[in-house]
Design an enzyme around this catalytic site. Structure first.
Site, PDB file in Angstrom:
ATOM      1  N   ASP A 173      41.693  50.807  33.414  1.00  0.00           N
ATOM      2  CA  ASP A 173      42.253  51.307  34.456  1.00  0.00           C
ATOM      3  C   ASP A 173      42.747  51.250  35.388  1.00  0.00           C
ATOM      4  OD1 ASP A 173      39.978  50.122  34.757  1.00  0.00           O
ATOM      5  OD2 ASP A 173      39.549  52.094  36.628  1.00  0.00           O
ATOM      6  N   GLU A 240      36.581  50.290  35.865  1.00  0.00           N
ATOM      7  CA  GLU A 240      36.380  48.957  36.899  1.00  0.00           C
ATOM      8  C   GLU A 240      36.613  49.543  38.442  1.00  0.00           C
ATOM      9  OE1 GLU A 240      37.374  45.166  39.124  1.00  0.00           O
ATOM     10  OE2 GLU A 240      38.634  47.214  38.724  1.00  0.00           O
TER      11      GLU A 240
END
Length: 577
Positions: A173, A240
């Site tokens: 991400d 994250e």
């Protein structure tokens, strides 16, 4: 006559004192003299170790390991030749550009996986890497953790009970790009543009370059004919940038169920600084700890009413008073030997040119090491430009209050983000805030509810504190462990110092933010965060406009990761003997 005698006595006292100091210095200059121990025991604030321990060239601190070349010279040479090939470099740059084009953004308010369709973009990431790395996916075992957490396991020939696996992490991400900011980018954030020198785009540095590099390293190792004795695991999270709850934590849970406490040999994850030049010396900065995390919420409530008949202080005014008290009471800073940044200062003291490292800092290191509080505080003040490596930061990030201009507001609230220094704890932070806020609540005759109040008051006039996403500072990973020595030797073998420096010095460092490793503490003590490139130019580009990575640095990352796997595999013979 009395004045003359008094003056003479003072002179003799000064002379005697000078003689005593001279004798003490002479005694103390003899390293084996028992008087030295007696003197330092009697005067614990005295320390002369910095006079020799922290001089350039000293071997007593920050000892460096030699370059570590893999024993499998065939695989090593194959990978090195491949990485140096222009055709290979073109291919890996194209892979990074391709994955950048997938806008795998994670948002704070995402709903559960399977319900919020914005998670579906991560199917595209998985599809992309499977298409680009068919050999890897035909060799490894692929597990999914909560749908989008990916775990690739390359099973070694030696059981994990005898040779603990090596685990390398990355995340799929990226932080969102605001639509209003797209026009400010030199090249569109999701174009993956390569201009011949730089690869531009969101995720180039954080963290898709890292993801491509570690999976590329497995691809190269497989192509070289290497067969691992030690199991190699890659794990790719999907969140994250927001918490790690949806992917990193499920990945950790799956691996913990499989390998147990301390079941992993070494964890590698992204680092924040990589290779830098400080004090005219090149350092490979390996983060061996992370600061803690806490969001403090403060709610102030009261009765409302018409704005034509207001109280002297409404909830917005009281909350403003609280915010001012907080900002006027920053957390004190101190440098302690527990902080990895002290280890960095030690390395700089003995490896940087003497003229480049401040003498005033060097002279304090001995007393800091001995736990002298005044020296710890003085050194933090002197290094004020690095203040948040040594103290807890606090930032008022959100504030809300009032709904209509002619109505007395009934509620006002704020959220404060804190990054905890390695020397503190959540309990200490909570105590600090309660001591600041409670007197203000009492002053305005309001009920005060601390972080752990046993029961909620029904009184509408109250001030309440609560914590969100509390995370203690990370355990400090050892720098004397075999795993760190292998990592250090690999760094020296594969990476180069900046400019004309003769040597790249490997040093412990502190990660001021948090990575997915916060979910993996139970799996190993050997957690190291390091990005194997020069991040000088793009250090502050992550999370903002014009993120990029230098192509000539990026294309060599797989050599580092592959060499680390080879070197860790060589250590298996020692593990199983």
């Amino acid at each position: 006559m009395e004045q003359k005698q008094s003056k003479t006595a003072i002179q003799w006292l000064l002379i005697g004192g000078a003689i005593a100091i001279g004798l003490a210095s002479a005694f103390l200059s003899i390293s084996d003299n028992p008087l030295k121990a007696l003197f330092t025991e009697r005067f614990p604030s005295f320390d002369d170790s910095g006079l020799d321990k922290y001089t350039p060239g000293s071997q007593s601190v920050c000892q460096q390991v030699p370059k570590l070349s893999p024993k499998n010279e065939k695989a090593q040479q194959f990978i090195r030749d491949k990485v140096e090939s222009p055709k290979y470099q073109e291919e890996i740059i194209d892979k990074l550009s391709g994955i950048i084009r997938i806008p795998s953004e994670s948002y704070d308010e995402l709903g559960p996986i399977g319900q919020d369709e914005r998670w579906d973009i991560f199917y595209d990431v998985e599809k992309f890497i499977k298409a680009k790395y068919p050999t890897v996916f035909s060799t490894v075992k692929l597990d999914h953790a909560n749908t989008h957490g990916l775990i690739l396991t390359w099973e070694g020939s030696v059981p994990a009970s005898k040779a603990k696996p090596i685990l390398m992490l990355a995340h799929q991400d990226v932080v969102p790009v605001l639509a209003d900011n797209v026009k400010e980018w030199t090249h569109p954030p999701y174009e993956g543009h390569f201009d011949g020198e730089l690869i531009w785009g969101r995720g180039a540095t954080d963290d898709k370059g890292y993801l491509i590099s570690i999976i590329e390293s497995l691809d190269l190792l497989i192509e070289s004919g290497f067969k691992p004795k030690r199991t190699v695991i890659l794990a790719f999270g999907c969140d994250e940038e927001i918490s790690g709850e949806n992917c990193a934590k499920p990945i950790s849970n799956l691996l913990h169920d499989r390998y147990g406490d301390n079941g992993i040999y070494l964890i590698m994850d992204e680092g924040s600084v990589g290779i830098q030049k400080e004090f005219d010396q090149s350092f490979a900065m390996v983060s061996v700890a992370e600061k803690g995390y806490l969001d403090v919420g403060i709610n102030v409530t009261s009765t409302g009413g018409h704005a034509s008949n207001p109280p002297d202080h409404n909830v917005i005014g009281i909350l403003s008073e609280i915010v001012m008290a907080i900002e006027n009471s920053p957390f004190p800073g101190k440098v302690t030997s527990k902080n990895p940044m002290f280890g960095f200062l030690e390395c700089a003291a003995v490896h940087a040119p003497e003229s480049s490292f401040p003498k005033s800092v060097r002279n304090k290191l001995g007393n800091v090491a001995n736990g002298i509080s005044k020296a710890q505080q003085d050194l933090a003040r002197e290094l004020d430009n690095m203040r948040y490596y040594f103290r807890t930061s606090q930032s008022v990030g959100k504030i809300n209050g009032g709904v209509k201009i002619n109505a007395i507001p009934e509620t006002a609230s704020t959220l404060i983000n804190l990054r905890l220094s390695v020397d503190t704890s959540i309990a200490q932070i909570e105590e600090h805030y309660e001591n600041l806020v409670e007197p203000i609540a009492r002053k305005h005759r309001m009920v005060f509810e601390g972080f752990h109040s046993s029961r909620e008051s029904s009184d509408p006039r109250k001030v309440s504190l609560f914590g969100v996403d509390a995370l203690e500072p990370a355990p400090v990973s050892p720098v004397d462990a075999e795993a760190f020595k292998i990592l250090s030797g690999t760094i020296k073998h594969t990476l180069k110092p900046l400019g004309q420096d003769n040597e790249l010095i490997v040093t412990p460092y502190l990660m001021p933010a948090n990575t997915d490793t916060k979910c993996f503490w139970a799996l190993t003590k050997n957690i190291y965060r390091f990005t194997p490139i020069n991040l000088v130019d793009n250090l502050n580009r992550a999370h903002t406009t014009d993120e990029f990575i230098r192509a000539d640095e990026f294309v060599r990352e797989p050599l580092f990761f592959a060499s680390l796997v080879l070197n860790a595999d060589d250590a298996v013979e020692q593990d199983t003997s």
